[in-house]
Design an enzyme around this catalytic site. Structure first.
Site, PDB file in Angstrom:
ATOM      1  N   HIS A 185       0.974  -1.189   0.017  1.00  0.00           N
ATOM      2  CA  HIS A 185      -0.114  -0.138  -0.141  1.00  0.00           C
ATOM      3  C   HIS A 185       0.979   1.199   0.106  1.00  0.00           C
ATOM      4  CE1 HIS A 185      -3.376  -2.716   1.744  1.00  0.00           C
ATOM      5  NE2 HIS A 185      -3.474  -2.746   0.380  1.00  0.00           N
ATOM      6  N   GLU A 188       1.817   3.614   3.158  1.00  0.00           N
ATOM      7  CA  GLU A 188       2.273   3.329   4.409  1.00  0.00           C
ATOM      8  C   GLU A 188       3.691   3.249   4.404  1.00  0.00           C
ATOM      9  OE1 GLU A 188       0.276  -0.430   4.316  1.00  0.00           O
ATOM     10  OE2 GLU A 188      -1.714   0.243   4.343  1.00  0.00           O
ATOM     11  N   HIS A 311       2.938  -3.580   6.570  1.00  0.00           N
ATOM     12  CA  HIS A 311       1.813  -2.568   6.556  1.00  0.00           C
ATOM     13  C   HIS A 311       1.989  -1.724   7.423  1.00  0.00           C
ATOM     14  CE1 HIS A 311      -0.719  -4.397   2.781  1.00  0.00           C
ATOM     15  NE2 HIS A 311       0.217  -5.337   3.238  1.00  0.00           N
ATOM     16  N   GLU A 385       0.964  -4.915  10.815  1.00  0.00           N
ATOM     17  CA  GLU A 385       0.529  -3.621  10.745  1.00  0.00           C
ATOM     18  C   GLU A 385       1.490  -2.783  11.744  1.00  0.00           C
ATOM     19  OE1 GLU A 385      -1.721  -2.114   8.702  1.00  0.00           O
ATOM     20  OE2 GLU A 385      -2.505  -4.043   8.052  1.00  0.00           O
TER      21      GLU A 385
HETATM   22  O1  0X9 Z   1      -6.594  -3.766   4.174  1.00  0.00           O
HETATM   23  C1  0X9 Z   1      -5.559  -4.384   4.112  1.00  0.00           C
HETATM   24  O2  0X9 Z   1      -5.047  -4.865   3.169  1.00  0.00           O
HETATM   25  C2  0X9 Z   1      -4.886  -4.421   5.469  1.00  0.00           C
HETATM   26  N1  0X9 Z   1      -4.903  -3.207   6.104  1.00  0.00           N
HETATM   27  S1  0X9 Z   1      -4.143  -2.025   5.717  1.00  0.00           S
HETATM   28  O3  0X9 Z   1      -4.548  -0.948   6.704  1.00  0.00           O
HETATM   29  N2  0X9 Z   1      -2.579  -2.220   5.545  1.00  0.00           N
HETATM   30  O4  0X9 Z   1      -4.650  -1.518   4.231  1.00  0.00           O
HETATM   31  C3  0X9 Z   1      -5.267  -5.420   6.210  1.00  0.00           C
HETATM   32  C4  0X9 Z   1      -5.434  -6.926   5.375  1.00  0.00           C
HETATM   33  C5  0X9 Z   1      -4.312  -7.883   5.555  1.00  0.00           C
HETATM   34  N3  0X9 Z   1      -3.458  -7.075   6.420  1.00  0.00           N
HETATM   35  C6  0X9 Z   1      -2.085  -7.257   6.186  1.00  0.00           C
HETATM   36  N4  0X9 Z   1      -1.547  -7.868   5.449  1.00  0.00           N
HETATM   37  N5  0X9 Z   1      -1.298  -6.428   7.240  1.00  0.00           N
HETATM   38 ZN    ZN Z   2      -1.875  -1.816   4.114  1.00  0.00          ZN
END
Ligand code: 0X9
Ligand code: ZN
Length: 475
Positions: A185, A188, A311, A385
């Site tokens: 992402h 981040e 993330h 995270e």
């Molecule tokens: O939404 C997401 O992809 C992740 N959260 S974020 O705020 N970084 O966008 C959570 C889904 C899976 N989480 C991770 N792989 N960390």
């Molecule tokens: Zn993310």
């Protein structure tokens, strides 16, 4: 397709509903600004309040608990007025998001918090600076580190890795692989810094730290600082809050969420078919070049046994599944690993990262990297995270964040070094095939010490049992 671990029999079911809220549809022609937008922590007590709050924002930030309870989101001035009128309790975390971005830009233009010659981890780094630093680390220790280009993003930017491994130790033997990456992402920003810190420590401390020395000897470590280079560039030049890649969806909206595009249970709960959504899954699994480059890299490296997709934010340690609340067949193993990683993180700066599967520990999310890595490839896939109340926390958070993540990432390396010594991979091709059976029997017949699978110092029937066990477990 190579299987990297064995699967206890299990029944899988999918249910649940998406929880993340939604889009930033329009494509800016100039630099996107967030004047007067606030970062707000809302606390909702009823489903009705939840629906209202979600309708008022188009950019939820922490989803670590979108639901009844507290969570963070960005509100434009108009949205904020409506929030105030709604009576929903809230706390303003940041009065003016643009002021924070302006300040950050001014600082970065001036050469970073610590000046151009200051410590590298004192401030965020742009795409060129990160790439240059990879080259710097490689130049420092070409015997331990090398740069590989894995492929190109949608807009043609290189997706590259730094590979860290002492090939002079046990040359020719297959070693278990650990794959770490940041910036799936784009916004981040602490994540490329965190993974670069790991590269930095491994390269610089190899000679002085026996623990790291041993890991670099026994494990092949791949670090990809910028998974989504188009999105990351976009956060530097146009919109600091951009999340997705830069796909032109053809309907006026841009971006696929790479972390909904992976090909395991793609399109399930917690992913959107709406191109304007921040969690848009794309038109098909692996429709995005970044995901394909990564997939092909993983397929070409059957020794990879563990993975961390870094993330931010929320202070969480995550593992599969994202698509179902059901626990995975390896939940006891993930749980044990997660607890140790949590303790290691806590010991550094006292931050408590909560461990658990994606679906239950954060929210339902389908087509995520950890589900594909684990569900399709049999890799022990985890994800952090990181700390930080927002996507661009004060640069003073970079170093402590990276420092606390480091020993937990190294635990993943330590664990695969112990669990997957690749002793039954007799022909050293990093794969478990019938050739290893033949190779083992030949070695045994010839009295080759490599057939001493149980390490007893002599060849006997126990080595057959040890071989079969190790082979079955891909160890
Ligand atoms: O939404 C997401 O992809 C992740 N959260 S974020 O705020 N970084 O966008 C959570 C889904 C899976 N989480 C991770 N792989 N960390
Ligand atoms: Zn993310």
């Amino acid at each position: 397709m190579p299987t990297r671990l064995t699967w206890p029999a299990v029944a899988l079911a999918a249910f649940g509903a998406p929880c993340t809220a939604q889009p930033m549809a329009s494509e800016p022609s100039a630099v996107v600004r967030f004047d007067g937008h606030k970062a707000v922590r809302v606390t909702v007590h009823t489903l009705r309040e939840l629906r209202t709050a979600l309708a008022l924002t188009d950019d939820v930030w922490t989803c670590a608990g979108v639901g009844i309870g507290s969570w963070d989101a960005r509100f434009s001035p108009e949205q904020f007025t409506a929030l105030r009128l709604s009576g929903i309790p809230f706390e303003v975390l940041e009065e003016n998001i643009q002021a924070g971005i302006d300040e950050m830009n001014a600082r970065l233009r001036a050469g970073g918090a610590a000046g151009r010659d200051g410590p590298w981890f004192a401030d965020y780094k742009n795409p060129v600076q990160i790439s240059d630093y990879v080259d710097e680390l490689v130049a420092l220790r070409p015997d331990l580190a090398s740069r590989r280009t894995l492929g190109q993003s949608l807009e043609g930017r290189d997706i590259y890795a730094i590979r860290i491994c002492n090939d002079a130790h046990n040359p020719g033997r297959c070693k278990p692989g650990l794959l770490i990456h940041g910036t799936q992402h784009a916004r981040e920003w602490i994540t490329p810094m965190t993974v670069m810190y790991a590269a930095d420590r491994l390269v610089r401390d190899y000679d002085t730290d026996p623990y790291l020395h041993d890991l670099v000897d026994r494990v092949e470590i791949w670090i990809i600082p910028v998974f989504n280079p188009d999105g990351y560039q976009h956060t530097w030049s146009v919109n600091a809050n951009w999340r997705k890649n830069r796909r032109n969806n053809g309907d006026g909206s841009f971006g696929v969420d790479n972390n909904r595009n992976w090909g395991h249970e793609w399109g399930g709960p917690g992913a959107s078919a709406n191109p304007s959504s921040e969690i848009y899954r794309g038109p098909a699994p692996f429709s995005e070049p970044e995901n394909r480059v990564f997939r092909d890299f993983v397929l070409a490296h059957p020794n990879i046994r563990s993975h961390n997709d870094v993330h931010s934010y929320g202070q969480l340690i995550l593992w599969p599944w994202g698509y179902t609340p059901q626990v995975s067949p390896h939940e006891p193993t993930f749980g044990a690993i997660g607890q140790i990683m949590r303790a290691r993180i806590l010991a550094v700066h006292g931050r408590d990262y909560r461990p658990g599967p994606v679906y239950t520990n954060i929210y339902p999310a389908s087509g995520v990297s950890v589900d594909w890595m684990y569900g399709d490839q049999g890799i022990y896939a985890l994800s952090f995270e990181m700390r930080g109340g927002g996507f661009h926390p004060s640069p003073t958070q970079i170093l402590p964040g990276a420092e606390e993540a480091f020993p937990a990432l190294m635990y993943q390396a330590e664990w695969i070094a112990a669990e997957f010594p690749f002793r039954a991979d007799i022909n050293d091709d990093c794969r478990y095939t019938i050739d290893d059976y033949i190779g083992f029997q030949t070695a045994f017949a010839l009295g080759d010490p490599r057939a001493d699978l149980d390490g007893s110092g002599s060849l006997n029937v126990n080595d057959f049992t040890a071989f079969q066990t190790a082979f079955a477990l891909r160890r």
